[in-house]
Design a protein around this motif. Structure first.
Motif, PDB file in Angstrom:
ATOM      1  N   ASP A 110      -2.892   5.098  -0.830  1.00 26.03           N
ATOM      2  CA  ASP A 110      -3.932   4.275  -0.208  1.00 26.03           C
ATOM      3  C   ASP A 110      -4.205   4.743   1.219  1.00 26.03           C
ATOM      4  O   ASP A 110      -5.264   4.453   1.777  1.00 26.03           O
ATOM      5  N   VAL A 164     -10.432  -1.093   9.561  1.00 29.23           N
ATOM      6  CA  VAL A 164     -11.159  -0.189   8.666  1.00 29.23           C
ATOM      7  C   VAL A 164     -12.055   0.697   9.515  1.00 29.23           C
ATOM      8  O   VAL A 164     -12.330   0.405  10.684  1.00 29.23           O
ATOM      9  N   TRP A 182      -1.707  -2.771  10.238  1.00 26.08           N
ATOM     10  CA  TRP A 182      -3.070  -3.301  10.250  1.00 26.08           C
ATOM     11  C   TRP A 182      -3.899  -2.728   9.096  1.00 26.08           C
ATOM     12  O   TRP A 182      -4.630  -3.457   8.426  1.00 26.08           O
ATOM     13  N   PHE A 183      -3.767  -1.416   8.887  1.00 30.45           N
ATOM     14  CA  PHE A 183      -4.545  -0.784   7.815  1.00 30.45           C
ATOM     15  C   PHE A 183      -4.119  -1.325   6.456  1.00 30.45           C
ATOM     16  O   PHE A 183      -4.970  -1.712   5.633  1.00 30.45           O
ATOM     17  N   CYS A 184      -2.835  -1.363   6.215  1.00 29.33           N
ATOM     18  CA  CYS A 184      -2.340  -1.792   4.906  1.00 29.33           C
ATOM     19  C   CYS A 184      -2.622  -3.271   4.652  1.00 29.33           C
ATOM     20  O   CYS A 184      -2.697  -3.697   3.491  1.00 29.33           O
ATOM     21  N   SER A 185      -2.781  -4.036   5.722  1.00 27.38           N
ATOM     22  CA  SER A 185      -3.120  -5.457   5.599  1.00 27.38           C
ATOM     23  C   SER A 185      -4.616  -5.689   5.463  1.00 27.38           C
ATOM     24  O   SER A 185      -5.053  -6.837   5.287  1.00 27.38           O
ATOM     25  N   GLY A 186      -5.401  -4.620   5.589  1.00 28.40           N
ATOM     26  CA  GLY A 186      -6.849  -4.748   5.516  1.00 28.40           C
ATOM     27  C   GLY A 186      -7.493  -5.230   6.796  1.00 28.40           C
ATOM     28  O   GLY A 186      -8.685  -5.559   6.816  1.00 28.40           O
ATOM     29  N   ARG A 187      -6.717  -5.210   7.885  1.00 28.80           N
ATOM     30  CA  ARG A 187      -7.256  -5.711   9.145  1.00 28.80           C
ATOM     31  C   ARG A 187      -8.114  -4.685   9.869  1.00 28.80           C
ATOM     32  O   ARG A 187      -9.043  -5.050  10.600  1.00 28.80           O
ATOM     33  N   LYS A 217      -9.307   6.696   5.160  1.00 26.86           N
ATOM     34  CA  LYS A 217      -7.897   6.378   4.908  1.00 26.86           C
ATOM     35  C   LYS A 217      -6.978   7.510   5.385  1.00 26.86           C
ATOM     36  O   LYS A 217      -5.964   7.808   4.775  1.00 26.86           O
ATOM     37  N   ARG A 262       0.830  -1.205   0.000  1.00 24.77           N
ATOM     38  CA  ARG A 262       0.000   0.000   0.000  1.00 24.77           C
ATOM     39  C   ARG A 262       0.866   1.257   0.000  1.00 24.77           C
ATOM     40  O   ARG A 262       1.915   1.296   0.640  1.00 24.77           O
TER      41      ARG A 262
END
Length: 213
Positions: A83, A192, A185-190, A105, A3
């Protein structure tokens, strides 16, 4: 997929450095692709240069209103196709248009255990209130100043002899741990933002976010 991260700064950039260092580690899911400062000649820009990260100064003094500056800032950030936008000691109150453009984001780190001590001078305020502990919060940014959903907090003790500078130094250690973690966590999609909640691994977090061990 790595990301793309843009970091906004106004000063020395110690949190920026922690993020840059984290991005160098194996399998970290984010990369800092741009650094923007509203102030020239701050050390954070040197940190970006040393890491070969594109960087620029966009001075708020060159604009006649907060709205016109924030629109120019939006345009500058969008050029990097990020991102995630990370506020790391960016000392500006953002307009609703800016916040809405990057809604979901946009992350900030604040030196208190939110919702306590929004705004400035948090360390001295905690000491003056005779608090036994203080801390730092990473949160999503909304239109309410320091009021967005909290993701992660870390606590530190307050000792009787502490000055605001003592407390700040103790807080900085925790900042440099939890900010790169939340960005991971954010870049891994964990993690939101859903409505007015931060959601980690599908579970809504409490108002105070997740407590770091």
């Amino acid at each position: 997929m790595t990301r793309r991260i843009v970091v906004l700064i106004s000063g020395s950039g110690s949190n920026l450095q922690a993020i840059i260092d984290a991005c160098k580690t194996t399998d970290y899911p984010g990369e800092v692709v741009g650094v923007i400062s509203n102030k020239a000649e701050v050390f954070g820009l040197t940190r970006a240069e040393n890491a070969n990260i594109p960087h620029q100064v966009l001075s708020h003094k060159a604009y006649d209103s907060r709205e016109s500056y924030d629109q120019a800032l939006v345009n500058a950030i969008d050029d990097y196709k990020p991102d995630l936008v990370v506020l790391a000691g960016f000392m500006r109150i953002l307009t609703p248009v800016f916040v809405q453009h990057f809604s979901g984001k946009l992350l900030n780190i604040h030196p208190s255990l939110l919702p306590k001590y929004q705004g400035l001078n948090t360390h001295q305020r905690a000491i003056d209130a005779n608090d036994k502990e203080h801390g730092v919060s990473v949160h999503f940014v909304t239109e309410e100043l320091d009021g967005g959903p909290v993701i992660l907090q870390a606590k530190v003790p307050i000792f009787p002899e502490d000055t605001a500078d003592d407390l700040a130094s103790r807080i900085h250690v925790q900042e440099h741990k939890i900010y790169p973690l939340v960005i991971n966590w954010f870049c891994s999609g964990r993690v939101v933002m859903q409505g007015d909640k931060a959601v980690l691994d599908g579970v809504s977090l409490p108002t105070s976010g997740y407590a770091s061990e």
